[in-house]
Enzyme design. Structure first.
Site, PDB file in Angstrom:
ATOM      1  N   ILE A  32       2.650   3.819  -4.950  1.00 13.43           N
ATOM      2  CA  ILE A  32       2.273   4.496  -3.713  1.00 13.43           C
ATOM      3  C   ILE A  32       2.446   3.575  -2.521  1.00 13.43           C
ATOM      4  O   ILE A  32       2.903   3.997  -1.449  1.00 13.43           O
ATOM      5  CB  ILE A  32       0.819   4.999  -3.816  1.00 13.43           C
ATOM      6  CG1 ILE A  32       0.712   6.088  -4.886  1.00 13.43           C
ATOM      7  CG2 ILE A  32       0.331   5.536  -2.464  1.00 13.43           C
ATOM      8  CD1 ILE A  32      -0.716   6.480  -5.236  1.00 13.43           C
ATOM      9  N   TYR A 181     -12.662   0.135 -14.020  1.00 15.18           N
ATOM     10  CA  TYR A 181     -11.690   0.448 -12.971  1.00 15.18           C
ATOM     11  C   TYR A 181     -12.294   1.425 -11.962  1.00 15.18           C
ATOM     12  O   TYR A 181     -12.237   1.204 -10.738  1.00 15.18           O
ATOM     13  CB  TYR A 181     -10.426   1.045 -13.568  1.00 15.18           C
ATOM     14  CG  TYR A 181      -9.500   1.618 -12.525  1.00 15.18           C
ATOM     15  CD1 TYR A 181      -8.721   0.783 -11.725  1.00 15.18           C
ATOM     16  CD2 TYR A 181      -9.435   3.000 -12.297  1.00 15.18           C
ATOM     17  CE1 TYR A 181      -7.905   1.306 -10.736  1.00 15.18           C
ATOM     18  CE2 TYR A 181      -8.619   3.521 -11.312  1.00 15.18           C
ATOM     19  CZ  TYR A 181      -7.846   2.673 -10.533  1.00 15.18           C
ATOM     20  OH  TYR A 181      -7.043   3.193  -9.547  1.00 15.18           O
ATOM     21  N   LYS A 185     -13.111   0.928  -7.864  1.00 16.70           N
ATOM     22  CA  LYS A 185     -12.626   1.789  -6.779  1.00 16.70           C
ATOM     23  C   LYS A 185     -13.788   2.381  -5.983  1.00 16.70           C
ATOM     24  O   LYS A 185     -13.704   2.526  -4.761  1.00 16.70           O
ATOM     25  CB  LYS A 185     -11.740   2.900  -7.345  1.00 16.70           C
ATOM     26  CG  LYS A 185     -10.484   2.406  -8.050  1.00 16.70           C
ATOM     27  CD  LYS A 185      -9.612   1.534  -7.155  1.00 16.70           C
ATOM     28  CE  LYS A 185      -8.932   2.330  -6.045  1.00 16.70           C
ATOM     29  NZ  LYS A 185      -8.006   1.473  -5.256  1.00 16.70           N
TER      30      LYS A 185
END
Length: 337
Positions: A32, A181, A185
């Site tokens: 991205i 993870y 975030k």
């Protein structure tokens, strides 16, 4: 009664010109981040790719140059897991202004064992959250020198069902890669909103904006050789999924809008329009756990302790205003569009 003029609708395919402006994209050499960099380069701006791998960054620069004539793109060595290196990275930028940093880079591990950085921090928490926290600290003077600058932080849909354990931020006691993870975030997202509160408390013109890219698949992403190569077979096999998710080119749209759109405000979250998974970017109400101000303030304090850095966006005469947790809310905690 005269009608109030409406702001023009944001068009992902007709971005405003940004010649003379500068952007840093962490992890801008792949995924991205590559498409964030490519789209920003298309506005005429200078784009810096922050990446550990010079060869991959050079491939990305060549790919962007082949699609954007006259693109102004360069590389700076960036290792978010190495906190001591970040000041050197910022010094190497060679910029006198920075209009936005897009905190995009991230590490996602699928399997145990738990891994640590040289500083002794869990790798995903260190890279995804602590590294960006410390980088923001070192970038503060450049961002302060640029009126209306922005810190754009990339969250994840994976964080929506998580909660932070402030007594085990680095998953020391209960390590499951997927949860570690997602929590890293979530920490990033809480940081972005706490940063916005502190910026507002100090009357800074710098904005902190939160984005999440939705669902993004390589198989739905257009080829950008040698950065990314997609075969016809891969595209066709995953075509039905395009009704639900999208490619990484479209997943870049929320971050690009957050960096460029003059109507965006600090404390807002941008996400894909369709269920937060695909489509053009819109302003989305904050998830419930993102409105937890006390947890965000405690996370900020813990991050300061772990990194030895205190991101500060204020003039020396107002330094006292940043002491202690900020308790005000961002300008648009529940804004919708």
């Amino acid at each position: 009664m005269p009608s109030v003029p409406q702001a023009p609708q944001w068009d992902v395919h007709r971005l405003p010109r940004a010649r003379g402006r500068s952007f840093l994209v962490t992890g801008g050499n792949a995924g991205i981040g590559y498409f964030v960099a490519e789209q920003l380069a298309g506005t005429g701006a200078t784009v810096v790719l922050g990446s550990r791998d010079r060869a991959k960054a050079e491939d990305a620069i060549a790919s962007i140059g082949s699609r954007v004539p006259g693109a102004k793109v360069k590389h700076v060595s960036l290792d978010l897991a190495d906190l001591a290196s970040l000041k050197t990275t910022v010094d190497a930028l060679g910029l006198d202004r920075l209009d936005a940093v897009v905190h995009n880079a991230g590490v996602a591990l699928d399997h145990p064992p738990r891994r640590e950085t040289a500083d002794g921090h869990e790798l995903m928490f260190a890279t995804n959250h602590l590294g960006h926290f410390a980088l923001t600290h070192h970038l503060a003077p450049l961002l302060m020198a640029t009126p209306g600058s922005r810190v754009v932080t990339t969250g994840s849909f994976a964080a929506k069902s998580e909660r932070l354990d402030l007594d085990d931020l680095q998953s020391t006691h209960h390590y499951q890669p997927k949860h570690a993870y997602a929590r890293s975030k979530l920490a990033q997202m809480l940081f972005a909103l706490e940063l916005d509160r502190r910026l507002r408390a100090n009357a800074s013109t710098t904005l902190s904006v939160l984005v999440h890219p939705g669902g993004a698949l390589d198989s739905l992403t257009p080829s950008r050789p040698p950065v990314h190569v997609r075969t016809v077979g891969e595209r066709l096999s995953r075509l039905p999924l395009s009704l639900v998710v999208q490619g990484k080119d479209a997943a870049a749209w929320p971050a690009v809008r957050a960096a460029l759109d003059p109507s965006v405000r600090g404390g807002q979250m941008l996400s894909p329009r369709a269920f937060g998974l695909r489509g053009t970017p819109r302003i989305e109400p904050l998830w419930k756990q993102l409105t937890d101000v006390p947890t965000a303030a405690r996370l900020w304090a813990a991050s300061c302790d772990l990194t030895g850095n205190v991101p500060t966006f204020t003039s020396p005469r107002r330094l006292g205003a940043t002491e202690g947790p900020a308790t005000g809310h961002g300008q648009a905690d529940v804004a919708t569009e």
